[in-house]
Design a protein around this motif. Structure first.
Motif, PDB file in Angstrom:
ATOM      1  N   PHE A 102      11.879 -17.569  -9.471  1.00 35.67           N
ATOM      2  CA  PHE A 102      10.553 -16.943  -9.462  1.00 35.67           C
ATOM      3  C   PHE A 102       9.485 -17.926  -8.999  1.00 35.67           C
ATOM      4  O   PHE A 102       8.621 -17.588  -8.183  1.00 35.67           O
ATOM      5  N   LEU A 103       9.547 -19.155  -9.501  1.00 33.88           N
ATOM      6  CA  LEU A 103       8.566 -20.153  -9.098  1.00 33.88           C
ATOM      7  C   LEU A 103       8.713 -20.511  -7.626  1.00 33.88           C
ATOM      8  O   LEU A 103       7.711 -20.686  -6.912  1.00 33.88           O
ATOM      9  N   ALA A 104       9.965 -20.597  -7.145  1.00 35.39           N
ATOM     10  CA  ALA A 104      10.204 -21.041  -5.771  1.00 35.39           C
ATOM     11  C   ALA A 104       9.906 -19.954  -4.748  1.00 35.39           C
ATOM     12  O   ALA A 104       9.373 -20.244  -3.671  1.00 35.39           O
ATOM     13  N   PHE A 105      10.235 -18.693  -5.074  1.00 37.41           N
ATOM     14  CA  PHE A 105      10.165 -17.633  -4.063  1.00 37.41           C
ATOM     15  C   PHE A 105       9.090 -16.581  -4.318  1.00 37.41           C
ATOM     16  O   PHE A 105       8.865 -15.719  -3.462  1.00 37.41           O
ATOM     17  N   THR A 106       8.436 -16.621  -5.475  1.00 38.25           N
ATOM     18  CA  THR A 106       7.380 -15.647  -5.748  1.00 38.25           C
ATOM     19  C   THR A 106       6.060 -16.341  -6.090  1.00 38.25           C
ATOM     20  O   THR A 106       5.077 -16.239  -5.339  1.00 38.25           O
ATOM     21  N   ALA A 107       6.018 -17.038  -7.217  1.00 41.75           N
ATOM     22  CA  ALA A 107       4.766 -17.669  -7.640  1.00 41.75           C
ATOM     23  C   ALA A 107       4.309 -18.729  -6.646  1.00 41.75           C
ATOM     24  O   ALA A 107       3.122 -18.800  -6.300  1.00 41.75           O
ATOM     25  N   GLY A 108       5.243 -19.548  -6.162  1.00 43.48           N
ATOM     26  CA  GLY A 108       4.886 -20.591  -5.214  1.00 43.48           C
ATOM     27  C   GLY A 108       4.279 -20.057  -3.929  1.00 43.48           C
ATOM     28  O   GLY A 108       3.169 -20.467  -3.535  1.00 43.48           O
ATOM     29  N   PRO A 109       4.955 -19.118  -3.246  1.00 45.21           N
ATOM     30  CA  PRO A 109       4.354 -18.544  -2.030  1.00 45.21           C
ATOM     31  C   PRO A 109       3.036 -17.825  -2.267  1.00 45.21           C
ATOM     32  O   PRO A 109       2.142 -17.883  -1.420  1.00 45.21           O
ATOM     33  N   VAL A 110       2.918 -17.144  -3.411  1.00 46.82           N
ATOM     34  CA  VAL A 110       1.662 -16.442  -3.700  1.00 46.82           C
ATOM     35  C   VAL A 110       0.516 -17.438  -3.835  1.00 46.82           C
ATOM     36  O   VAL A 110      -0.564 -17.269  -3.243  1.00 46.82           O
ATOM     37  N   LEU A 111       0.735 -18.496  -4.612  1.00 51.28           N
ATOM     38  CA  LEU A 111      -0.311 -19.508  -4.777  1.00 51.28           C
ATOM     39  C   LEU A 111      -0.578 -20.239  -3.461  1.00 51.28           C
ATOM     40  O   LEU A 111      -1.727 -20.567  -3.144  1.00 51.28           O
ATOM     41  N   GLY A 112       0.495 -20.481  -2.693  1.00 50.46           N
ATOM     42  CA  GLY A 112       0.319 -21.128  -1.404  1.00 50.46           C
ATOM     43  C   GLY A 112      -0.499 -20.283  -0.447  1.00 50.46           C
ATOM     44  O   GLY A 112      -1.389 -20.788   0.257  1.00 50.46           O
ATOM     45  N   SER A 113      -0.215 -18.975  -0.410  1.00 50.36           N
ATOM     46  CA  SER A 113      -0.982 -18.090   0.480  1.00 50.36           C
ATOM     47  C   SER A 113      -2.431 -17.975   0.023  1.00 50.36           C
ATOM     48  O   SER A 113      -3.344 -17.870   0.855  1.00 50.36           O
ATOM     49  N   LEU A 114      -2.651 -18.006  -1.304  1.00 51.36           N
ATOM     50  CA  LEU A 114      -4.031 -17.978  -1.800  1.00 51.36           C
ATOM     51  C   LEU A 114      -4.789 -19.216  -1.335  1.00 51.36           C
ATOM     52  O   LEU A 114      -5.951 -19.125  -0.918  1.00 51.36           O
ATOM     53  N   GLY A 115      -4.124 -20.352  -1.400  1.00 52.84           N
ATOM     54  CA  GLY A 115      -4.756 -21.564  -0.896  1.00 52.84           C
ATOM     55  C   GLY A 115      -5.012 -21.497   0.599  1.00 52.84           C
ATOM     56  O   GLY A 115      -6.046 -21.964   1.087  1.00 52.84           O
ATOM     57  N   MET A 116      -4.073 -20.913   1.351  1.00 52.98           N
ATOM     58  CA  MET A 116      -4.243 -20.781   2.806  1.00 52.98           C
ATOM     59  C   MET A 116      -5.473 -19.963   3.158  1.00 52.98           C
ATOM     60  O   MET A 116      -6.122 -20.202   4.178  1.00 52.98           O
ATOM     61  N   SER A 117      -5.809 -18.987   2.323  1.00 51.18           N
ATOM     62  CA  SER A 117      -6.941 -18.119   2.645  1.00 51.18           C
ATOM     63  C   SER A 117      -8.268 -18.866   2.603  1.00 51.18           C
ATOM     64  O   SER A 117      -9.273 -18.352   3.111  1.00 51.18           O
ATOM     65  N   PHE A 118      -8.290 -20.069   2.028  1.00 53.69           N
ATOM     66  CA  PHE A 118      -9.514 -20.873   1.973  1.00 53.69           C
ATOM     67  C   PHE A 118      -9.490 -22.018   2.981  1.00 53.69           C
ATOM     68  O   PHE A 118     -10.265 -22.963   2.854  1.00 53.69           O
ATOM     69  N   THR A 119      -8.593 -21.941   3.960  1.00 60.67           N
ATOM     70  CA  THR A 119      -8.494 -22.975   4.991  1.00 60.67           C
ATOM     71  C   THR A 119      -8.573 -22.332   6.372  1.00 60.67           C
ATOM     72  O   THR A 119      -8.518 -21.110   6.511  1.00 60.67           O
ATOM     73  N   ASP A 120      -8.657 -23.189   7.383  1.00 61.01           N
ATOM     74  CA  ASP A 120      -8.688 -22.710   8.766  1.00 61.01           C
ATOM     75  C   ASP A 120      -7.323 -22.848   9.435  1.00 61.01           C
ATOM     76  O   ASP A 120      -7.240 -22.999  10.654  1.00 61.01           O
ATOM     77  N   ILE A 121      -6.254 -22.777   8.654  1.00 61.76           N
ATOM     78  CA  ILE A 121      -4.909 -22.985   9.178  1.00 61.76           C
ATOM     79  C   ILE A 121      -4.560 -21.943  10.231  1.00 61.76           C
ATOM     80  O   ILE A 121      -4.843 -20.757  10.079  1.00 61.76           O
ATOM     81  N   LYS A 122      -3.987 -22.430  11.315  1.00 60.15           N
ATOM     82  CA  LYS A 122      -3.506 -21.576  12.394  1.00 60.15           C
ATOM     83  C   LYS A 122      -2.084 -21.977  12.729  1.00 60.15           C
ATOM     84  O   LYS A 122      -1.523 -22.920  12.146  1.00 60.15           O
ATOM     85  N   GLN A 123      -1.494 -21.268  13.659  1.00 54.66           N
ATOM     86  CA  GLN A 123      -0.102 -21.518  14.007  1.00 54.66           C
ATOM     87  C   GLN A 123       0.115 -22.952  14.494  1.00 54.66           C
ATOM     88  O   GLN A 123       1.119 -23.579  14.177  1.00 54.66           O
ATOM     89  N   ARG A 124      -0.832 -23.473  15.245  1.00 55.85           N
ATOM     90  CA  ARG A 124      -0.673 -24.827  15.805  1.00 55.85           C
ATOM     91  C   ARG A 124      -0.695 -25.886  14.713  1.00 55.85           C
ATOM     92  O   ARG A 124      -0.249 -27.019  14.929  1.00 55.85           O
ATOM     93  N   ASP A 125      -1.224 -25.546  13.519  1.00 56.89           N
ATOM     94  CA  ASP A 125      -1.337 -26.526  12.440  1.00 56.89           C
ATOM     95  C   ASP A 125      -0.053 -26.685  11.650  1.00 56.89           C
ATOM     96  O   ASP A 125       0.000 -27.536  10.750  1.00 56.89           O
ATOM     97  N   LEU A 126       0.963 -25.876  11.926  1.00 57.52           N
ATOM     98  CA  LEU A 126       2.204 -25.984  11.166  1.00 57.52           C
ATOM     99  C   LEU A 126       2.877 -27.335  11.382  1.00 57.52           C
ATOM    100  O   LEU A 126       3.563 -27.850  10.493  1.00 57.52           O
ATOM    101  N   ARG A 127       2.680 -27.926  12.558  1.00 62.98           N
ATOM    102  CA  ARG A 127       3.273 -29.239  12.823  1.00 62.98           C
ATOM    103  C   ARG A 127       2.438 -30.361  12.225  1.00 62.98           C
ATOM    104  O   ARG A 127       2.961 -31.448  11.968  1.00 62.98           O
ATOM    105  N   THR A 128       1.169 -30.114  12.025  1.00 63.25           N
ATOM    106  CA  THR A 128       0.273 -31.134  11.459  1.00 63.25           C
ATOM    107  C   THR A 128      -0.512 -30.522  10.304  1.00 63.25           C
ATOM    108  O   THR A 128      -1.723 -30.292  10.417  1.00 63.25           O
TER     109      THR A 128
END
Length: 299
Positions: free
Chosen positions: A29-55
């Motif tokens: 649950f932590l690895a595949f549900t809670a972790g991705p949910v919290l990670g996506s919530l954090g992403m919504s407050f950043t300017d991350i784009k596809q090119r940023d996956l490498r950096t």
């Protein structure tokens, strides 16, 4: 003292055994549900784009900038309006059709009832691709079944899926046809759970068929109506397959939904903006569900 300590040690061993048993689920649950949910919530407050996956360390925080940008996006506002239109018309229509079919099966159809249940429920489990093929044939502007039938009575049918006026009603009709079967089964179970003595008492008091249904049956179906309205509403707020398969959001974005536009933003590599849109939809779903529980809860 020894006797008092034995139950405590046994309780400790049982607790440890319980945690060992649930540990695999907790880790998954932590690895595949809670972790991705919290990670996506954090992403919504950043300017991350596809090119940023490498950096990934080059990503910058933008606060609520993505949320502001979403509301300033004209296409997103159009998608929100389309989604609201789909829900406001589609959910009540689905529930009314489902309840009508359930009443018909419960009170009117006695022979071949199982066959009717299967027939009504079949679209629910049918692939959207197969449904799209059927409805494209029915709604085709020149040789479609619906326009052919309308032509028999002298009516020139429109281009249902190519018209800004008729594309969304066409998708709503398809969604109602596809989804009312599941609500019908639940309504039928609710109707069959109401004691026959309740309706008999109303009949003795002189209440007509509609009065018995309005003042006796419907109030007893309140928990069933709540469940079906919540599940149907959540599904319709996330509607994606119908415009994606049938119209690709056209014509001129008249059928694009929030889920589809969010999907498009992910495809464009705008991950921060897309996750912000997804969380806006999540909040809307939570608020509407809360309102439904407040309005339809048992009194």
């Amino acid at each position: 003292m020894r006797g008092a300590g034995a139950p405590r040690r046994r309780l400790t061993r049982e607790s440890a055994a319980a945690w060992i048993l649930v540990l695999p689920f907790v880790l998954l649950f932590l690895a595949f549900t809670a972790g991705p949910v919290l990670g996506s919530l954090g992403m919504s407050f950043t300017d991350i784009k596809q090119r940023d996956l490498r950096t990934p360390f080059s990503v910058n925080g933008v606060g609520f900038g993505n949320y502001v940008k979403a509301f300033q996006d004209e296409t997103f506002r159009k998608a929100a309006f389309n989604t609201a239109y789909f829900v406001v018309i589609g959910v009540p229509l689905t529930l009314v059709v489902a309840l009508g079919a359930a009443v018909l099966l419960d009170r009117g159809v006695k022979r071949f009832q199982a066959l009717f249940k299967v027939g009504y429920y079949l679209p629910v489990v049918t692939s959207i691709v197969a449904i799209a093929v059927i409805w494209r044939f029915v709604l085709a502007p020149d040789s479609g079944l619906l326009n052919t039938v309308l032509g028999w009575v002298g009516i020139d049918g429109p281009n249902w899926l190519g018209s800004k006026t008729w594309a969304m009603p066409s998708l709503i009709a398809m969604a109602v046809w596809r989804n009312f079967g599941s609500a019908m089964i639940i309504f039928l179970a609710g109707l069959q759970g109401i004691p026959q003595s309740v309706e008999e008492a109303g009949q003795i008091d002189g209440a007509g068929s509609w009065q018995r249904f309005r003042y006796l049956i419907l109030p007893l179906l309140r928990p069933t109506i709540l469940f079906t309205s919540v599940t149907t509403g959540i599904g319709y707020l996330q509607f994606f397959e119908e415009p994606f398969v049938m119209t690709q959001g056209g014509p001129l974005n008249s059928t694009i939904s929030v889920s589809m536009y969010t999907y498009n933003q992910f495809g464009f590599g705008n991950y921060g903006l897309a996750t912000a849109m997804a969380y806006i939809l999540f909040v809307v779903i939570a608020v509407i569900t809360f309102i439904q529980f407040r309005l339809l809860r048992e009194k």
